[in-house]
Design an enzyme around this catalytic site. Structure first.
Site, short mmCIF file in Angstrom:
data_model
loop_
_atom_site.label_atom_id
_atom_site.label_comp_id
_atom_site.label_asym_id
_atom_site.label_seq_id
_atom_site.Cartn_x
_atom_site.Cartn_y
_atom_site.Cartn_z
N GLU A 81 0.81 -1.22 0.00
CA GLU A 81 0.00 0.00 0.00
C GLU A 81 0.84 1.27 0.00
O GLU A 81 0.30 2.37 -0.15
CB GLU A 81 -0.94 -0.01 1.21
CG GLU A 81 -2.00 -1.11 1.12
CD GLU A 81 -2.93 -1.15 2.31
OE1 GLU A 81 -2.58 -0.59 3.36
OE2 GLU A 81 -4.02 -1.75 2.19
N GLU A 112 7.78 -21.47 7.78
CA GLU A 112 8.43 -20.60 8.76
C GLU A 112 9.73 -21.22 9.28
O GLU A 112 10.58 -20.53 9.83
CB GLU A 112 7.50 -20.29 9.93
CG GLU A 112 7.25 -21.42 10.89
CD GLU A 112 6.41 -20.98 12.08
OE1 GLU A 112 6.84 -21.25 13.21
OE2 GLU A 112 5.33 -20.37 11.88
#
Length: 306
Positions: A81, A112
């Site tokens: 954004e 992960e």
């Protein structure tokens, strides 16, 4: 052994599986009050992160945000954004989530533990000592994030960690350690809840404050947003009218004249100078509109006093 807050049992929610819906959401709201407390205690470290990035950015640094699961998705959400909001090059603020782009849509939390993956990603981007790494990990012990921090240290790059436990391994490896202690989750270990929200707030603060310090905001307006649709062009014209004495027709004409450059339009309308002069002042002011206008005013006063 360091106490792990993110894996602790919340005594207030032991009977949550017996509660009515209103009682569940009321308890969640009550627990969310701890988020502000955790952020409040970390404000100094968050501000230090901003100053570090701003300083490095002015020397052409890039920012890399890494994380796994919820933490990684939060980093990506914030990063994508920044382009439309502040017109930054997407190659300057880059986010990686363990498992790659598919991990934004699929549960690929097994990645992960893939420490080598993030190192390869950073190497492919020629990550170096001029860059900044932000590692987000609720536990502060996620192998994916720790590998990134270790690699940053090896490359002598600056690093920031965001975690939700005390004295984490992530903190030990980073130049600036942000530890957001928000207490145990209402569902034990579900860090998509309070921990995730706290991390989202922290990374929003870091990126937004950085952009403000870099001159992407005038007063509290987004003067560097990308005008990629009719709504945003209209917002820019309205902004120009609100900040100046221009009417709608004059605002549209000036925006056309500057090729929809809000910053140049503001400086011209505030000072009456030419596009070239406005651009020169903006360059001298490191792209800060307010500072550019102040430079113009100072020059005018000096000229009058001669």
């Amino acid at each position: 052994m360091v106490k792990t807050v993110t894996e602790a049992t919340n005594q207030k929610s032991l009977s949550i599986d017996e509660m009515d819906a209103i009682d569940i959401v009321s308890l969640m709201l009550e627990e969310d009050r701890h988020i502000q407390e955790g952020i409040q205690k970390s404000l100094t470290a968050i501000a230090e992160s901003v100053e570090l990035i701003v300083d490095k950015w002015q020397h052409d640094a890039r920012v890399f945000v890494v994380g796994a699961g919820t933490s990684g998705r939060i980093g990506v959400l914030d990063a994508v954004e920044l382009g439309p909001t502040f017109s930054i090059d997407p190659d300057r603020w880059i986010a990686f989530v363990a498992g790659g782009k598919n991990a934004m849509w699929e549960p690929l939390e097994q990645h992960e533990d893939s420490a080598s993956d993030i190192v390869q990603e950073l190497q492919s981007c020629n990550f170096n000592e001029n860059d900044v790494l932000i590692a987000i990990s609720a536990s502060g012990t996620t192998p994916y994030s720790l590998a990134a921090l270790t690699y940053a240290k090896e490359k002598q790059a600056s690093s920031i960690s965001i975690s939700c436990n005390h004295q984490t391994m992530s903190s030990e490896l980073s130049d600036v350690a942000i530890e957001l202690i928000v207490g145990p989750e209402v569902i034990r270990g579900s860090t998509r809840l309070k921990a995730g929200t706290a991390q989202k707030i922290a990374i929003n603060m870091i990126s937004t404050a950085t952009m403000i310090k870099l001159g992407k905001v005038y007063q509290n307006e987004m003067v560097d947003m990308q005008l990629i649709n009719h709504k945003l062009v209209k917002r820019a014209e309205t902004m120009l009218m609100q900040l100046t004495t221009l009417n709608e027709e004059e605002a549209k004409a000036l925006m056309n004249e500057t090729n929809n450059d809000v910053k140049l339009s503001l400086i011209i309308s505030k000072t009456g100078c030419t596009i070239q002069e406005a651009n020169n002042y903006l360059i001298r002011a490191n792209n800060h509109v307010k500072k550019a206008i102040q430079l113009y005013e100072t020059n005018q006063r000096n000229s009058e006093n001669k």
